[in-house]
Design a protein around this motif. Structure first.
Motif, PDB file in Angstrom:
ATOM      1  N   MET A 180      -2.458  -0.201  -6.400  1.00  0.00           N
ATOM      2  CA  MET A 180      -1.658  -0.258  -5.171  1.00  0.00           C
ATOM      3  C   MET A 180      -1.198  -1.680  -4.873  1.00  0.00           C
ATOM      4  O   MET A 180      -0.074  -1.888  -4.415  1.00  0.00           O
ATOM      5  CB  MET A 180      -2.450   0.280  -3.981  1.00  0.00           C
ATOM      6  CG  MET A 180      -2.654   1.773  -4.018  1.00  0.00           C
ATOM      7  SD  MET A 180      -3.416   2.510  -2.544  1.00  0.00           S
ATOM      8  CE  MET A 180      -4.486   1.281  -1.905  1.00  0.00           C
ATOM      9  N   LEU A 181      -2.046  -2.650  -5.108  1.00  0.00           N
ATOM     10  CA  LEU A 181      -1.716  -4.034  -4.786  1.00  0.00           C
ATOM     11  C   LEU A 181      -0.806  -4.691  -5.820  1.00  0.00           C
ATOM     12  O   LEU A 181      -0.001  -5.558  -5.488  1.00  0.00           O
ATOM     13  CB  LEU A 181      -2.994  -4.859  -4.626  1.00  0.00           C
ATOM     14  CG  LEU A 181      -3.836  -4.510  -3.404  1.00  0.00           C
ATOM     15  CD1 LEU A 181      -5.231  -5.121  -3.525  1.00  0.00           C
ATOM     16  CD2 LEU A 181      -3.143  -4.995  -2.140  1.00  0.00           C
ATOM     17  N   SER A 182      -0.943  -4.290  -7.088  1.00  0.00           N
ATOM     18  CA  SER A 182      -0.222  -4.989  -8.151  1.00  0.00           C
ATOM     19  C   SER A 182       0.884  -4.173  -8.815  1.00  0.00           C
ATOM     20  O   SER A 182       1.777  -4.744  -9.439  1.00  0.00           O
ATOM     21  CB  SER A 182      -1.202  -5.430  -9.239  1.00  0.00           C
ATOM     22  OG  SER A 182      -1.659  -4.304  -9.978  1.00  0.00           O
ATOM     23  N   GLY A 183       0.774  -2.862  -8.742  1.00  0.00           N
ATOM     24  CA  GLY A 183       1.727  -2.031  -9.466  1.00  0.00           C
ATOM     25  C   GLY A 183       1.402  -1.918 -10.941  1.00  0.00           C
ATOM     26  O   GLY A 183       2.151  -1.313 -11.708  1.00  0.00           O
ATOM     27  N   GLY A 184       0.285  -2.514 -11.356  1.00  0.00           N
ATOM     28  CA  GLY A 184      -0.136  -2.468 -12.755  1.00  0.00           C
ATOM     29  C   GLY A 184      -1.573  -2.023 -12.863  1.00  0.00           C
ATOM     30  O   GLY A 184      -2.228  -1.733 -11.864  1.00  0.00           O
ATOM     31  N   ASN A 185      -2.072  -2.011 -14.081  1.00  0.00           N
ATOM     32  CA  ASN A 185      -3.467  -1.637 -14.274  1.00  0.00           C
ATOM     33  C   ASN A 185      -4.314  -2.885 -14.488  1.00  0.00           C
ATOM     34  O   ASN A 185      -3.797  -3.926 -14.905  1.00  0.00           O
ATOM     35  CB  ASN A 185      -3.612  -0.623 -15.420  1.00  0.00           C
ATOM     36  CG  ASN A 185      -3.283  -1.204 -16.768  1.00  0.00           C
ATOM     37  OD1 ASN A 185      -4.042  -1.998 -17.328  1.00  0.00           O
ATOM     38  ND2 ASN A 185      -2.141  -0.811 -17.321  1.00  0.00           N
ATOM     39  N   PRO A 186      -5.601  -2.811 -14.211  1.00  0.00           N
ATOM     40  CA  PRO A 186      -6.441  -4.010 -14.248  1.00  0.00           C
ATOM     41  C   PRO A 186      -6.653  -4.618 -15.628  1.00  0.00           C
ATOM     42  O   PRO A 186      -7.130  -5.740 -15.744  1.00  0.00           O
ATOM     43  CB  PRO A 186      -7.788  -3.537 -13.694  1.00  0.00           C
ATOM     44  CG  PRO A 186      -7.655  -2.117 -13.354  1.00  0.00           C
ATOM     45  CD  PRO A 186      -6.309  -1.643 -13.752  1.00  0.00           C
ATOM     46  N   PHE A 187      -6.271  -3.888 -16.681  1.00  0.00           N
ATOM     47  CA  PHE A 187      -6.562  -4.353 -18.032  1.00  0.00           C
ATOM     48  C   PHE A 187      -5.306  -4.685 -18.823  1.00  0.00           C
ATOM     49  O   PHE A 187      -5.368  -4.926 -20.021  1.00  0.00           O
ATOM     50  CB  PHE A 187      -7.385  -3.296 -18.778  1.00  0.00           C
ATOM     51  CG  PHE A 187      -8.507  -2.758 -17.940  1.00  0.00           C
ATOM     52  CD1 PHE A 187      -9.556  -3.585 -17.546  1.00  0.00           C
ATOM     53  CD2 PHE A 187      -8.504  -1.459 -17.497  1.00  0.00           C
ATOM     54  CE1 PHE A 187     -10.573  -3.107 -16.748  1.00  0.00           C
ATOM     55  CE2 PHE A 187      -9.519  -0.963 -16.702  1.00  0.00           C
ATOM     56  CZ  PHE A 187     -10.553  -1.796 -16.323  1.00  0.00           C
TER      57      PHE A 187
END
Length: 142
Positions: free
Chosen positions: A64-71
């Motif tokens: 939600m905050l980045s629009g991407g995945n954490p990895f």
């Protein structure tokens, strides 16, 4: 207002022709949605506790905050690609939110909270949602 998050990842429909029976069944082995499964869930641990859900919530918050995945996984279309997610959840450290160009405005405290939710070891995460909530209350508003 009330918000509910629902994940039907554990409900898998088996092909009735393969099983020779009618109806829906749960699959054996891994249960969950690969994109949001905690590292311990990948091991089909039977003693999952709220920290597993906190991990999954951390993935949702990150997205939600980045629009991407954490990895920083490069995903193809909408395919689940469970082995890519397995590697990310089990072995790849999550990228700090503030290291992303579009996320430099995110407060350091919020970045730290999300990363703590995404800790590989359950004992390094918040023990309860109440602890997580208390930490979020001190974060400056965006």
């Amino acid at each position: 207002e009330l918000v509910k998050l629902l994940d039907f990842g554990i409900a898998k429909v088996l092909d009735a022709a393969e099983e020779g029976v009618r109806g829906n069944h749960l699959t054996a082995g891994f249960l969950g949605t690969s994109r949001y499964a905690s590292p311990e869930q990948w091991l089909s641990a039977h003693d999952l506790d709220p920290r597993s859900d906190i991990y999954s919530l951390g993935v949702i918050c990150y997205e939600m905050l980045s629009g991407g995945n954490p990895f920083d996984l490069v995903l193809q279309d909408t395919e689940p690609q469970p082995m890519l997610w397995y590697e990310g959840h089990k072995h790849t450290p999550p990228r700090p939110l503030r290291s992303r160009p579009d996320c430099r405005h995110i407060p350091e405290a919020l970045d730290a909270i999300v990363l703590r939710c995404l800790a590989k070891q359950p004992e390094e995460r918040f023990g309860t949602v109440s602890e997580l909530q208390q930490s979020l209350q001190i974060v400056p508003r965006l």
